[in-house]
Scaffold this motif. Structure first.
Motif, mmCIF file in Angstrom:
data_model
loop_
_atom_site.group_PDB
_atom_site.id
_atom_site.type_symbol
_atom_site.label_atom_id
_atom_site.label_comp_id
_atom_site.label_asym_id
_atom_site.label_seq_id
_atom_site.Cartn_x
_atom_site.Cartn_y
_atom_site.Cartn_z
ATOM 1 N N PHE A 141 -7.963 5.219 57.685
ATOM 2 C CA PHE A 141 -8.881 4.093 57.524
ATOM 3 C C PHE A 141 -8.354 2.797 58.131
ATOM 4 O O PHE A 141 -8.957 1.735 57.951
ATOM 5 N N ASN A 148 -13.240 4.867 59.785
ATOM 6 C CA ASN A 148 -14.132 4.218 58.833
ATOM 7 C C ASN A 148 -15.596 4.529 59.126
ATOM 8 O O ASN A 148 -16.374 4.808 58.212
ATOM 9 N N TYR A 150 -16.459 8.219 58.252
ATOM 10 C CA TYR A 150 -16.436 8.446 56.810
ATOM 11 C C TYR A 150 -17.624 7.790 56.108
ATOM 12 O O TYR A 150 -18.307 8.419 55.293
ATOM 13 N N PRO A 189 -12.161 3.500 51.828
ATOM 14 C CA PRO A 189 -11.992 2.850 53.141
ATOM 15 C C PRO A 189 -12.183 1.344 53.090
ATOM 16 O O PRO A 189 -11.505 0.606 53.815
#
Length: 235
Positions: free
Chosen positions: A165, A171, A174, A226
């Motif tokens: 992250f 990021n 996800y 994140p």
């Protein structure tokens, strides 16, 4: 004169159930609920990152020793993995076959489409594809370390999560996947209740907001990790 022998066999009850639409929907509902239980357990495990590296690293080690000494090292973990893979395969296969069956049943498009139903169907289909691709990436990133952006360390999820992250694409992948998961759970949980006979006109007033609430909790729980890394809350 030779006697005629009957060679045809009646399909088994399991086969008959699987070939029916209600059977496939039931498989989708049950496998979806299995995955939902896992997701909540996984989310709770992820949130241990807020308690520091010792907490979540110890949790990663504990997952491999569950059931000892009755179970050998990692046996319970692999049993969970096998059940999950079976649930994912059953869920995806049922969804694909139901989708193909639905297309064959109506070769021409409806003149008037129901906006809500169309959006929900498209969300479920594309959400499923996004989640399938994400699962592959997620395993290669944080389980095997194959595509991990940093120096992958086995049984050190704290640093591995920070590495992932700390990249913009980690990021984006996800958060997009978790958002798709939220929509998938919201509609899928309500559909599962209908398939399993739980939903009624009266219960729908509770089931729909409950499904939306659970989806929101899952989405917020997963996304918080994140976001915490991006904002420096976890470093």
């Amino acid at each position: 004169m030779a006697l005629a022998t009957r060679t045809d066999k009646r399909p088994s009850m399991t086969r008959t159930l699987w070939d029916s639409s209600i059977g496939k929907k039931t498989v989708m509902a049950v496998s979806g609920l299995i995955m939902l239980l896992y997701l909540f357990a996984h989310m709770i495990g992820n949130l241990k990152i807020f308690f520091g590296p010792a907490e979540i690293n110890h949790y990663a080690h504990w997952l491999r020793t569950v059931g000892e000494p009755f179970m050998h090292d990692e046996w319970t973990l692999w049993l969970v993995r096998v059940v999950l893979v079976a649930a994912v395969v059953a869920h995806a296969t049922s969804a694909y076959q139901l989708s193909r069956r639905d297309i064959r049943a109506r070769p021409t498009a409806y003149v008037h489409k129901r906006r809500g139903a169309g959006f929900a169907t498209r969300t479920m289909r594309w959400g499923g594809v996004i989640l399938a691709l994400f699962i592959v990436w997620h395993i290669l990133d944080l389980t095997t370390g194959t595509v991990h952006p940093g120096g992958y360390e086995h049984l050190h999820p704290y640093q591995n999560i920070i590495d992932t992250f700390s990249t913009w694409y980690g990021n984006v992948i996800y958060i997009v996947a978790v958002t798709a998961l939220g929509f998938h759970v919201r509609h899928g949980l309500w559909s599962a209740a209908q398939t399993l006979g739980v939903g009624t006109a009266t219960r729908d007033r509770v089931l729909k907001p409950l499904a939306a609430g659970l989806a929101l909790v899952l989405t917020a729980g997963f996304v918080s990790v994140p976001v915490a890394v991006m904002t420096g809350l976890v470093s």
